[in-house]
Design a protein around this motif. Structure first.
Motif, mmCIF file in Angstrom:
data_model
loop_
_atom_site.group_PDB
_atom_site.id
_atom_site.type_symbol
_atom_site.label_atom_id
_atom_site.label_comp_id
_atom_site.label_asym_id
_atom_site.label_seq_id
_atom_site.Cartn_x
_atom_site.Cartn_y
_atom_site.Cartn_z
ATOM 1 N N ARG A 6 -2.000 66.099 -0.220
ATOM 2 C CA ARG A 6 -0.674 65.857 -0.811
ATOM 3 C C ARG A 6 0.398 65.808 0.288
ATOM 4 N NH1 ARG A 6 -2.540 69.130 -5.297
ATOM 5 N NH2 ARG A 6 -1.531 71.005 -4.497
ATOM 6 N N GLN A 9 0.047 62.498 1.991
ATOM 7 C CA GLN A 9 0.629 61.422 1.181
ATOM 8 C C GLN A 9 2.145 61.417 1.293
ATOM 9 O OE1 GLN A 9 -1.523 62.614 -2.484
ATOM 10 N NE2 GLN A 9 -2.056 60.465 -2.657
ATOM 11 N N GLU A 10 2.731 62.622 1.258
ATOM 12 C CA GLU A 10 4.191 62.689 1.346
ATOM 13 C C GLU A 10 4.665 62.212 2.724
ATOM 14 O OE1 GLU A 10 6.452 62.595 -0.570
ATOM 15 O OE2 GLU A 10 8.098 63.977 -0.259
ATOM 16 N N ARG A 13 4.537 58.580 2.600
ATOM 17 C CA ARG A 13 5.635 58.040 1.772
ATOM 18 C C ARG A 13 6.883 57.868 2.633
ATOM 19 N NH1 ARG A 13 10.131 59.462 -0.933
ATOM 20 N NH2 ARG A 13 9.979 61.649 -0.294
ATOM 21 N N ARG A 66 5.179 66.140 -5.292
ATOM 22 C CA ARG A 66 5.297 64.864 -6.008
ATOM 23 C C ARG A 66 3.916 64.305 -6.362
ATOM 24 N NH1 ARG A 66 10.489 62.999 -4.602
ATOM 25 N NH2 ARG A 66 11.250 63.700 -2.586
ATOM 26 N N PHE A 67 2.915 64.724 -5.598
ATOM 27 C CA PHE A 67 1.578 64.147 -5.787
ATOM 28 C C PHE A 67 0.668 65.052 -6.610
ATOM 29 C CE2 PHE A 67 3.516 62.054 -2.248
ATOM 30 C CZ PHE A 67 3.230 60.723 -2.509
ATOM 31 N N GLU A 68 1.249 66.072 -7.236
ATOM 32 C CA GLU A 68 0.444 66.932 -8.109
ATOM 33 C C GLU A 68 0.110 66.182 -9.395
ATOM 34 O OE1 GLU A 68 2.746 70.459 -8.558
ATOM 35 O OE2 GLU A 68 2.280 71.169 -6.537
ATOM 36 N N GLY A 71 0.340 62.281 -10.281
ATOM 37 C CA GLY A 71 1.117 61.698 -9.187
ATOM 38 C C GLY A 71 2.016 60.556 -9.650
#
Ligand code: HEM
Length: 141
Positions: A6, A9-10, A13, A66-68, A71
């Motif tokens: 996660r 990913q952030e 982003r 945000r990706f929990e 997502g």
């Protein structure tokens, strides 16, 4: 390593490794009041997609949560592109990134040599001095 992914990913982003890609229109299309004729090329841009506050509230904030769960909705987070030409290396990239993170975190205490090092985009974002690190094996503590 769900949290590590996660956080990765952030990071992607906010600093997408690939700025976007090109598509060629195979038919005339209208989008948002613009007509794009058949044969023209269009460039999709990951960074502006990732900064849309409709999907990423407070978009400048680093927030892996945000990706929990399920997502962001499809096609709002596109570091690997989307659709039939989506990056075929994305699962391999995920594994390499997580193996790297695991080994760095498990074996080393690390710190930035220059905590204020700038990121420059050319257009791929890179640390201006190559991100030098101090690595100290945990076994030496
Ligand atoms: C963090 C790592 C990576 C990122 C961010 C990334 C990103 C991308 C993006 C944005 C595209 C364009 C997708 C589109 O047009 O919709 C792409 C295409 C592609 N990537 Fe990656 N990629 C990564 C790693 C890899 C790896 C490790 C491989 C191979 C082992 C790979 C192979 C490819 C290939 C072959 C394409 C072209 C696919 C096509 O046009 O059909 N990528 N990648």
């Amino acid at each position: 390593m769900k949290y590590s992914w996660r956080a990765t990913q952030e990071t992607m982003r906010l600093h997408p490794p690939a700025p976007g890609a090109w598509r060629q229109c195979i038919a005339d299309i209208s989008y948002s009041g613009y007509t794009i004729p058949k044969g023209w090329k269009a460039c999709w841009v990951s960074f502006s997609t990732h900064m849309n506050p409709e999907h990423f509230p407070d978009p400048d904030k680093f927030d892996p949560s945000r990706f929990e769960g399920s997502g962001p909705p499809p096609y709002t987070f596109v570091p690997f592109g989307g659709g039939p030409r989506m990056c075929p290396g994305n699962e391999y990239a995920r594994m390499v990134i997580l193996v790297f993170l695991h080994n760095v975190a498990k074996h080393f205490k690390w710190s930035l040599v220059d905590a204020d090092e700038k990121i420059a985009a050319d257009p791929i974002p890179r640390p201006t001095n190559g991100l030098p690190l101090n690595l100290r094996p945990h076994s030496n503590e």
